[in-house]
Design a protein around this motif. Structure first.
Motif, mmCIF file in Angstrom:
data_model
loop_
_atom_site.group_PDB
_atom_site.id
_atom_site.type_symbol
_atom_site.label_atom_id
_atom_site.label_comp_id
_atom_site.label_asym_id
_atom_site.label_seq_id
_atom_site.Cartn_x
_atom_site.Cartn_y
_atom_site.Cartn_z
ATOM 1 N N PHE A 180 0.877 -1.119 0.038
ATOM 2 C CA PHE A 180 -0.026 0.029 0.028
ATOM 3 C C PHE A 180 0.871 1.387 -0.116
ATOM 4 C CE2 PHE A 180 -2.095 -3.116 2.735
ATOM 5 C CZ PHE A 180 -2.985 -3.665 1.926
ATOM 6 N N GLY A 181 2.143 1.125 0.166
ATOM 7 C CA GLY A 181 2.802 2.462 0.170
ATOM 8 C C GLY A 181 3.009 3.372 1.358
ATOM 9 N N ARG A 182 2.551 2.428 2.648
ATOM 10 C CA ARG A 182 2.221 3.139 3.808
ATOM 11 C C ARG A 182 2.693 1.850 4.738
ATOM 12 N NH1 ARG A 182 -0.672 7.946 4.479
ATOM 13 N NH2 ARG A 182 0.253 7.859 6.499
ATOM 14 N N GLY A 183 3.666 2.017 5.809
ATOM 15 C CA GLY A 183 3.898 0.889 6.645
ATOM 16 C C GLY A 183 3.497 0.969 8.073
ATOM 17 N N GLU A 184 2.857 2.210 8.534
ATOM 18 C CA GLU A 184 2.347 2.248 9.788
ATOM 19 C C GLU A 184 1.404 1.118 10.170
ATOM 20 O OE1 GLU A 184 2.050 6.410 7.927
ATOM 21 O OE2 GLU A 184 2.240 4.614 7.239
ATOM 22 N N VAL A 185 1.504 0.575 11.560
ATOM 23 C CA VAL A 185 0.923 -0.349 12.135
ATOM 24 C C VAL A 185 0.335 0.209 13.471
ATOM 25 C CG1 VAL A 185 2.104 -2.395 10.853
ATOM 26 C CG2 VAL A 185 2.817 -1.374 13.071
ATOM 27 N N TYR A 186 -0.593 -0.519 13.946
ATOM 28 C CA TYR A 186 -1.258 -0.642 15.280
ATOM 29 C C TYR A 186 -1.439 -1.836 15.989
ATOM 30 C CZ TYR A 186 -5.923 -1.437 13.669
ATOM 31 O OH TYR A 186 -6.977 -1.876 12.933
ATOM 32 N N LEU A 187 -1.814 -1.867 17.282
ATOM 33 C CA LEU A 187 -2.094 -3.221 17.844
ATOM 34 C C LEU A 187 -3.453 -3.244 18.208
ATOM 35 C CD1 LEU A 187 1.040 -3.325 20.436
ATOM 36 C CD2 LEU A 187 0.760 -4.121 18.146
ATOM 37 N N GLU A 188 -3.930 -4.558 18.274
ATOM 38 C CA GLU A 188 -5.362 -4.678 18.796
ATOM 39 C C GLU A 188 -5.390 -6.308 19.317
ATOM 40 O OE1 GLU A 188 -8.978 -3.367 16.364
ATOM 41 O OE2 GLU A 188 -8.805 -5.434 15.784
ATOM 42 N N ARG A 189 -6.344 -6.437 20.333
ATOM 43 C CA ARG A 189 -6.531 -7.637 20.947
ATOM 44 C C ARG A 189 -6.989 -8.593 19.987
ATOM 45 N NH1 ARG A 189 -7.363 -9.636 26.348
ATOM 46 N NH2 ARG A 189 -6.666 -11.811 26.123
ATOM 47 N N TYR A 190 -6.460 -10.032 20.083
ATOM 48 C CA TYR A 190 -6.746 -10.978 19.041
ATOM 49 C C TYR A 190 -7.807 -12.070 19.690
ATOM 50 C CZ TYR A 190 -6.447 -14.762 16.043
ATOM 51 O OH TYR A 190 -6.677 -15.990 15.070
ATOM 52 N N ILE A 191 -8.943 -12.325 19.026
ATOM 53 C CA ILE A 191 -9.899 -13.234 19.279
ATOM 54 C C ILE A 191 -9.831 -14.414 18.427
ATOM 55 C CG2 ILE A 191 -12.357 -13.756 19.818
ATOM 56 C CD1 ILE A 191 -12.543 -10.814 20.491
ATOM 57 N N ALA A 192 -9.497 -15.553 18.940
ATOM 58 C CA ALA A 192 -9.170 -16.684 18.124
ATOM 59 C C ALA A 192 -10.329 -17.237 17.624
ATOM 60 C CB ALA A 192 -8.442 -17.566 18.842
ATOM 61 N N SER A 193 -11.438 -17.315 18.395
ATOM 62 C CA SER A 193 -12.849 -18.113 17.812
ATOM 63 C C SER A 193 -13.803 -17.117 17.572
ATOM 64 C CB SER A 193 -13.190 -19.334 19.186
ATOM 65 O OG SER A 193 -11.992 -20.145 19.191
ATOM 66 N N ALA A 194 -13.782 -16.413 16.524
ATOM 67 C CA ALA A 194 -14.816 -15.635 16.131
ATOM 68 C C ALA A 194 -15.141 -15.685 14.534
ATOM 69 C CB ALA A 194 -14.442 -14.092 16.517
ATOM 70 N N ARG A 195 -16.178 -15.178 14.266
ATOM 71 C CA ARG A 195 -16.515 -15.156 12.930
ATOM 72 C C ARG A 195 -16.369 -13.715 12.440
ATOM 73 N NH1 ARG A 195 -22.486 -17.855 12.231
ATOM 74 N NH2 ARG A 195 -21.855 -16.799 10.307
ATOM 75 N N HIS A 196 -15.947 -13.565 11.005
ATOM 76 C CA HIS A 196 -15.855 -12.392 10.411
ATOM 77 C C HIS A 196 -17.296 -11.974 9.473
ATOM 78 C CE1 HIS A 196 -12.825 -9.552 7.940
ATOM 79 N NE2 HIS A 196 -14.095 -9.399 7.616
ATOM 80 N N VAL A 197 -17.975 -11.161 9.881
ATOM 81 C CA VAL A 197 -19.148 -10.763 9.352
ATOM 82 C C VAL A 197 -18.995 -9.240 8.960
ATOM 83 C CG1 VAL A 197 -21.620 -10.511 9.395
ATOM 84 C CG2 VAL A 197 -20.416 -12.368 10.439
ATOM 85 N N GLU A 198 -19.267 -8.944 7.534
ATOM 86 C CA GLU A 198 -19.507 -7.828 7.357
ATOM 87 C C GLU A 198 -20.688 -7.434 6.746
ATOM 88 O OE1 GLU A 198 -16.004 -8.067 4.621
ATOM 89 O OE2 GLU A 198 -17.370 -8.441 2.810
ATOM 90 N N VAL A 199 -20.923 -5.703 6.693
ATOM 91 C CA VAL A 199 -22.322 -5.503 5.744
ATOM 92 C C VAL A 199 -21.809 -4.463 4.845
ATOM 93 C CG1 VAL A 199 -24.092 -3.840 6.244
ATOM 94 C CG2 VAL A 199 -23.530 -5.526 8.191
ATOM 95 N N GLN A 200 -22.448 -4.780 3.770
ATOM 96 C CA GLN A 200 -22.195 -4.103 2.418
ATOM 97 C C GLN A 200 -23.193 -2.514 2.530
ATOM 98 O OE1 GLN A 200 -20.295 -4.455 -0.897
ATOM 99 N NE2 GLN A 200 -20.893 -2.455 -0.609
ATOM 100 N N VAL A 201 -22.705 -1.503 2.239
ATOM 101 C CA VAL A 201 -23.558 -0.389 2.196
ATOM 102 C C VAL A 201 -23.295 0.372 0.931
ATOM 103 C CG1 VAL A 201 -23.575 -0.034 4.833
ATOM 104 C CG2 VAL A 201 -21.775 1.219 3.493
ATOM 105 N N LEU A 202 -24.231 1.139 0.586
ATOM 106 C CA LEU A 202 -24.449 1.839 -0.643
ATOM 107 C C LEU A 202 -25.106 3.380 -0.238
ATOM 108 C CD1 LEU A 202 -25.678 0.155 -3.906
ATOM 109 C CD2 LEU A 202 -23.397 1.214 -3.526
ATOM 110 N N ALA A 203 -24.393 4.538 -0.356
ATOM 111 C CA ALA A 203 -24.678 5.762 -0.176
ATOM 112 C C ALA A 203 -24.493 6.785 -1.300
ATOM 113 C CB ALA A 203 -24.050 6.164 1.064
ATOM 114 N N ASP A 204 -25.465 7.821 -1.261
ATOM 115 C CA ASP A 204 -25.407 8.799 -2.537
ATOM 116 C C ASP A 204 -25.004 9.910 -1.830
ATOM 117 O OD1 ASP A 204 -27.833 9.915 -1.463
ATOM 118 O OD2 ASP A 204 -28.950 8.792 -2.893
ATOM 119 N N SER A 205 -24.866 11.053 -2.548
ATOM 120 C CA SER A 205 -24.660 12.545 -2.280
ATOM 121 C C SER A 205 -25.620 13.085 -1.804
ATOM 122 C CB SER A 205 -23.942 13.397 -3.327
ATOM 123 O OG SER A 205 -24.560 13.256 -4.446
ATOM 124 N N HIS A 206 -27.109 12.515 -1.717
ATOM 125 C CA HIS A 206 -28.293 13.075 -1.395
ATOM 126 C C HIS A 206 -28.637 12.810 -0.116
ATOM 127 C CE1 HIS A 206 -28.833 14.589 -5.585
ATOM 128 N NE2 HIS A 206 -28.183 13.294 -5.855
#
Length: 581
Positions: A190-216
């Motif tokens: 990505f051309g950027r190497g900065e990182v941060y830290l976050e707690r890791y949860i081993a037994s979880a599912r990855h769920v995501e929500v698709q959104v669409l938005a306009d300029s109105h």
């Protein structure tokens, strides 16, 4: 309207096809390694960016904007990966008087910075995992923050996505190396190497929500997806809707996504990702991807909405043509990512020329590929070259159809992930939806019985080498890939242009390059004593890092490579004296 596609491969082909349906003229760009690639053949016109390395072509903002202006484009679509979440790129496109098909630069900057995105999610009322309050400045401060967060934790790239620049750390002794490795990989991708830290949860599912938005001011969600089948934090199989999700939890996740999108003034297509503890009906904000997702196709299959077309319409200033009540989920869809990798060798990249390719056929299938037979999966970029998706009236039907499609997919010339993904579809945990983000690496080892015959899939990789040849044409110099018999193992020093050649076959007990790639780090020096399993050299290929470890204890007699070298598969990297095995 003329739209320049600032990307390559499968996603560029996908956008070209959306342009055709909308009556929009498409413009492809390419590096020397992609000259004549499928996306350039399908687009209405194509233009060269530069040499093969992404930094000199697909990540060069000035070159892309210059090509867009010179060819008379009205708009630029960034696809996914590369510059798709780069606010500087979006701003440069707008300042050039062009339309950027995506969110406003300020939104990309805010949500593309994972630390700033966490702050926005917190203000929006989303639950968060414990993490650092900013980017990590050095190993010493990282150690202090890690003690506060607690182990295990994950080092994550502040910018970009797709699982690049992520490392799990299970104890303080692993932290320093993880910081360096994640930063290098993120910078390469990505051309950027900065990182941060976050707690890791081993037994979880990855769920995501698709959104669409306009300029109105209109914001809708298109349902959710489950992306829990992963290796190295990169998705392998995705499905919509997320299965076995309690109705109340599904509604909470969706409404949280809508609320966040509204709070940040979002426009265009975007995805809010969560870690979900289904058993306890809890979820945690992970990140927001301010771009099109690789897995957008499964959402299109169950909603009938063309997300790419909607992106273009929204960018032109049009309002969304539907409200939330108009969005209905029909059936189930599952996607398998097809990549040039060897699952039986730790998913190592296997770029090469596709000798033959026969795609499955069927009324309930969708095939998104960026190559055809005779094309090359180039080692400079991501290893994924296609996706197979199946729809069914229910999850089980979609699963069976996708499994049959993967069985019918026939690719020779490169090893692919298809046989392994078919194996995953048959796992009892996957069928019962009792898997989590760690199941693939923890439990689902590739079965030897499913490994393709070497002559059909892997022979060209094992017996041929890629050579880069520059040719002069009437339109300028181009670089092409030439594949032929490998008569010797080579290590080429990119900086000086000299080459070291070794003819002898190296025994498997020697530290040789398991892939053709670039040396990004040498971790030992001559005269140093090393234990079995110690990291000697770190290679990078297709945007992934791979450590090469000592096959036995011993003393380093000589280091045969340096950072910046490009190695052939099988070439000797470090010479070790005899030691205990």
């Amino acid at each position: 309207m003329k739209l320049l596609i600032a990307n390559r491969g499968e996603v560029a082909v996908r956008i070209v096809r959306a342009c055709r349906e909308l009556g929009v003229r498409s413009v492809a760009v390419y590096s020397d390694a992609d000259a004549g690639a499928l996306h350039t053949r399908l687009a209405d016109e194509s233009h060269r960016l530069g040499p093969a390395p992404a930094r000199e072509s697909y990540l060069d903002i000035d070159k892309i904007v210059s090509v867009a202006r010179e060819c008379g484009a009205d708009a630029v679509h960034p696809g996914y990966g590369l510059l798709s979440e780069n606010a500087e790129f979006a701003q440069a496109v707008i300042e050039a008087g062009l339309i950027f098909v995506g969110p406003q630069p300020g939104t990309i900057a805010q949500m593309g910075d994972k630390v700033a995105a966490r702050d926005a999610a917190r203000r929006s009322g989303m639950p968060l995992l414990p993490g650092s309050s900013g980017t990590i400045k050095d190993a010493s401060s990282a150690m202090e923050i890690a003690e506060r967060i607690g182990y295990p934790l994950v080092v994550k790239a502040c910018f970009g996505g797709g699982g690049r620049g992520m490392r799990i750390v299970r104890g303080p002794e692993e932290l320093a190396a993880a910081l360096q490795s994640a930063g290098r990989e993120a910078n390469a991708a990505f051309g950027r190497g900065e990182v941060y830290l976050e707690r890791y949860i081993a037994s979880a599912r990855h769920v995501e929500v698709q959104v669409l938005a306009d300029s109105h001011g209109n914001v809708v969600h298109l349902g959710d997806r489950d992306c829990s089948v992963q290796r190295r934090h990169q998705k392998l199989i995705e499905e919509a809707p997320a299965p076995a999700l309690p109705a109340s939890l599904r509604a909470d996740v969706a409404m949280s996504a809508i609320r966040l999108a509204k709070d940040v003034g979002y426009r265009s297509a975007g995805t809010i990702e969560f870690l979900v503890d289904v058993a306890n009906e809890r979820f945690y904000f992970l990140e927001m991807n301010t771009r099109l997702q690789v897995e957008h196709g499964v959402t299109e299959l169950v909603t009938g909405i063309d997300i790419v077309a909607e992106q273009i319409r929204v960018a032109r200033g049009e309002p969304l043509r539907f409200s939330q009540s108009d969005v209905n989920i029909h059936g189930h869809a599952i996607q398998a990512r097809i990549a040039a990798e060897d699952p039986w060798e730790g998913f190592q990249p296997r770029p090469g020329r596709i000798e033959t390719m026969s795609l499955p056929q069927g009324p309930w299938l969708r095939l998104d590929f960026g190559v055809e037979a005779g094309d090359t999966v180039v080692g400079h970029y991501d290893s994924m070259f296609g996706k197979v998706q199946a729809w069914g009236p229910d999850r089980e039907t979609a699963r069976i159809r996708l499994s049959a499609a993967l069985a019918a997919l026939n690719v020779s010339g490169v090893m692919t992930t298809a046989p392994y993904l078919r194996q995953v579809l048959g796992q009892s945990e996957f069928i019962a939806v009792t898997h989590d983000t760690g199941s693939a690496e923890r439990s689902w080892r590739p079965e030897e019985a499913t490994r393709p015959e070497i002559p059909n899939s892997a022979a060209p990789v094992a017996t041929s080498t890629e050579r880069r040849v520059r040719l002069s044409t009437s339109q300028g110099a181009i670089e092409i890939a030439v594949f032929g018999p490998r008569r010797e193992q080579r290590t080429v020093r990119a900086a000086s242009g000299t080459a070291r050649v070794t003819d002898q076959k190296k025994p498997e007990t020697e530290p040789v390059a398991p892939i053709a790639g670039a040396v990004v780090a040498v971790c030992v020096k001559a005269g140093e004593a090393v234990a079995k399993g110690a990291v000697l050299v770190v290679l990078e290929a297709m945007k992934m890092e791979l450590p090469v470890v000592a096959p036995r204890a011993g003393t380093v007699d000589a280091v045969l490579v340096a950072a910046g070298d490009v190695t052939a598969r099988g070439s000797l990297l470090v010479r070790l004296s005899s030691g205990e095995s």
